[in-house]
Design an enzyme around this catalytic site. Structure first.
Site, PDB file in Angstrom:
ATOM      1  N   ASP A 312       0.996  -1.540   0.094  1.00  0.00           N
ATOM      2  CA  ASP A 312       0.510   0.604   0.231  1.00  0.00           C
ATOM      3  C   ASP A 312       1.127   1.426   0.419  1.00  0.00           C
ATOM      4  O   ASP A 312       1.826   1.558   0.216  1.00  0.00           O
ATOM      5  CB  ASP A 312      -0.771  -0.269   1.177  1.00  0.00           C
ATOM      6  CG  ASP A 312      -1.552   1.756   1.782  1.00  0.00           C
ATOM      7  OD1 ASP A 312      -2.865   1.638   0.623  1.00  0.00           O
ATOM      8  OD2 ASP A 312      -1.492   1.879   1.967  1.00  0.00           O
ATOM      9  N   GLU A 365       1.219  -0.243  -5.304  1.00  0.00           N
ATOM     10  CA  GLU A 365      -0.326   0.902  -5.097  1.00  0.00           C
ATOM     11  C   GLU A 365       1.269   1.443  -5.325  1.00  0.00           C
ATOM     12  O   GLU A 365       1.379   2.524  -4.362  1.00  0.00           O
ATOM     13  CB  GLU A 365      -0.911   0.762  -4.603  1.00  0.00           C
ATOM     14  CG  GLU A 365      -1.686   1.546  -4.293  1.00  0.00           C
ATOM     15  CD  GLU A 365      -2.430   2.787  -3.791  1.00  0.00           C
ATOM     16  OE1 GLU A 365      -3.759   2.929  -3.361  1.00  0.00           O
ATOM     17  OE2 GLU A 365      -1.732   2.712  -2.486  1.00  0.00           O
TER      18      GLU A 365
END
Length: 650
Positions: A312, A365
């Protein structure tokens, strides 16, 4: 940075990074084997890193919450340890630490295998014995999720996907059974779980992690999570863990100022505090912190059989000035904004993971123009296997939100992704972030009346599933969830009874079946020469037509009409004459469409058009995607077990 700027200057695609990542670094990337509470027959061995503490003790249910001291190891590691008789699996405990500042605080174990159910914050002694039954999946995993394989990912937030009739959370085991049946019916190859590591605030969706080695107790015990992964694997479905190494919350019981000093974080808030999320940033310059995090990734892949981790907020790690105003950040030694320590950490992470698990993926990401995210480390890349294509997502969703009449002036937005589609190994994400905080659902983004909204959504999915790159769709999108997602309620499952919503679900199932069965739609996702625009006559900026060439020699043509106007007698340039089979049509009545099409097949003649040696005349339905192939669908080998047998009708 605008979406059009995000991916310019990125690096060429590579093969699997595991194949060229080099040897595993000689760091201690298996700290979970010695740290935390190791339950043994002779007692439980407690080990914790607190180099600046004045004293460390264990308190727990087994000793009446009275301090039993740990001893500082004399090896210079800063660790404290002792073997204590009495603690048994299920017993709660904490470390009572007198810090360098003289303050005494009870801290949860950073390496705890289980945590107390929130709002409790204690760690729990546990063992991870489990008898796995996913041997067939694990043996074939490398082939089934290679970069040349189809990957269609269903993103899920466990607490709001489905619940029990009384509104309570389901157990991991029950979720696993239901998820396996759902993904099999719709043909998804993978499930991606939003963070399931323990987190005190449910509304953080798991992104404010406090128990890095413990699955949240909201849905059951660690073995229940293992059973969930096991069930999905036995159904032929891979499982991806959303993993947060970019920041952590400042809760006093967790990692913050763990030994009375900024141990896991930086002391200077210009380096150690994240203003956007009101959280703390890991100090990637400390090898103990790097080992803690890399060991954590290895832990989930080994102990829980996860097939990939999605890292993330990578951009927040790479840039020292991420979400900061001037004066709120410190430059690197060269005066720039790149975080060299974070870069080294990510490279170390990918070398270690791919070195130990060559059949998994590490996905980033990452939303900026950082070069070489999916390039191997030895070639100056970060070493990730895949990267979310945030530029494609932003441009596409901005385009489809425009009224149909205005789309003809914004054709470059929807076409721009082809410029960089092969610069990285991309995943096309329509994730949870796109259906929260006032953005509305994907269905709500579509302009026009109700029929046009559903047709536009089906056209969007058709364009996405035929565009180069692996696929990711957030839960609810598969049946056109009309409401924005909220973690406190489940999806509107009764809508499946309505024809329009059921039609979208059938379309997703058929897209997944064709995507998995036809190599041209997945095997060359990262190969530049496999894609080309198809010429149209008359040209129209609201019609997208492109070719995908497969590794088996077959060719697929995708044609998407982004307006409600039917195009009659439109000519399209094709690579060769002969029959072209209409294998998918989102305007078919079975999906809720108007039934406009080409009776299943087009005959291309040897009449050149704009550089193509042949052409055919077709009827293009309103707000629809057509998929043509130069072979009939039943000429392709059947898909691997675990997918619906009747999803795609020839």
């Amino acid at each position: 940075m605008t979406p059009s700027q995000t991916l310019q200057g990125a690096s060429p695609p590579t093969t699997l990074p595991s194949a060229a990542a080099g040897p595993v670094p000689s760091h201690h990337h298996r700290q979970f084997e010695v740290m935390g509470a190791q339950h043994r027959a002779e007692g439980t061995r407690f080990m914790v890193w607190a180099p600046n503490a004045r004293s460390v003790a264990v308190v727990g249910a087994f000793n009446g919450w009275k301090a039993q001291p740990l001893q500082r190891l004399q090896d210079g590691s800063g660790r404290w340890g002792a073997t204590i008789a009495g603690p048994a699996p299920g017993d709660c405990y904490k470390y009572r630490i007198q810090g360098a500042d003289g303050q005494t605080v009870d801290k949860a174990d950073p390496y705890a295998l289980r945590c107390e159910h929130p709002p409790g914050t204690a760690s729990v002694v546990w063992d991870l014995q489990y008898e796995w039954n996913d041997h067939a999946w694990m043996a074939a995993r490398g082939k089934r999720q290679s970069q040349a394989s189809a990957m269609s990912i269903y993103e899920v937030h466990l607490g709001s996907w489905q619940r029990a009739d009384d509104g309570k959370f389901l157990n991991y085991r029950e979720i696993g059974r239901r998820l396996a049946a759902h993904c099999q019916a719709l043909g998804f190859t993978h499930v991606e779980l939003m963070p399931i590591t323990e987190h005190p605030f449910y509304g953080s969706w798991g992104y404010q992690t406090t128990g890095y080695y413990a699955p949240t107790a909201r849905y059951g015990a660690p073995q229940d999570l293992m059973a969930m992964v096991d069930a999905l694997h036995q159904s032929g479905i891979g499982v991806i863990l959303d993993w947060v190494a970019s920041h952590f919350p400042s809760d006093a019981f967790a990692l913050a100022r763990f030994d009375g000093t900024e141990l896991y974080e930086h002391a200077d808030p210009r380096l150690g505090f994240h203003p956007q999320w009101n959280s703390l940033i890991f100090n990637y310059g400390r090898y103990e912190v790097r080992d803690f995090l890399i060991s954590n990734a290895v832990f989930w892949l080994e102990k829980y059989h996860f097939d990939a981790i999605r890292v993330d907020a990578v951009a927040s790690m790479l840039y020292l000035d991420f979400a900061r105003e001037p004066g709120q950040w410190l430059p690197n030694p060269e005066g720039g904004n790149r975080n060299h320590e974070a870069v080294a950490f990510l490279q170390d992470l990918n070398r270690s993971v791919y070195g130990q698990f060559p059949d998994v993926h590490v996905m980033a990401e990452e939303s900026t123009a950082w070069p070489g995210v999916t390039r191997p480390v030895h070639d100056a890349g970060l070493g990730f296997g895949m990267k979310w294509n945030m530029g494609w997502m932003n441009d596409t969703l901005r385009y489809v939100a425009r009224p149909h009449f205005f789309r003809k002036w914004h054709g470059d937005d929807i076409r721009f992704s082809a410029v960089y589609a092969f610069d990285e190994n991309f995943i096309l994400p329509l994730s949870h972030d796109e259906v929260v905080y006032g953005k509305g659902s994907l269905l709500e983004r579509q302009p026009g009346d109700e029929w046009q909204c559903f047709a536009g959504l089906r056209a969007l999915y058709g364009y996405m599933w035929t565009h180069p790159g692996k696929k990711l769709l957030f839960m609810g999108g598969e049946f056109a969830e009309p409401r924005e997602w909220h973690h406190e309620r489940t999806l509107d499952w009764p809508l499946w009874q309505l024809p329009a919503h059921a039609g979208v679900a059938r379309w997703i199932a058929d897209l997944n079946a064709a995507y998995r069965r036809v190599p041209a739609l997945h095997a060359t996702d990262f190969e530049h020469g496999s894609f080309g625009w198809a010429p149209l006559q008359p040209g129209d900026p609201t019609v997208l037509a492109f070719l995908r060439r497969g590794s088996d020699g077959a060719t697929v043509v995708s044609i998407t009409n982004m307006t409600p106007a039917v195009h009659h007698a439109m000519r399209i340039g094709l690579p060769h004459a002969g029959p072209w089979h209409e294998i998918l049509n989102s305007d078919a009545a079975v999906y809720g469409g108007s039934g406009v099409g080409n009776l299943g097949v087009l005959q291309a003649a040897a009449e050149p058009l704009a550089g193509q040696p042949a052409s055919a005349t077709l009827t293009l339905p309103p707000l629809a995607t057509l998929v043509l192939c130069d072979r009939p669908i039943d000429s392709f080998p059947p898909i691997l077990p675990g997918a619906p047998s009747n999803a795609l009708q020839p």
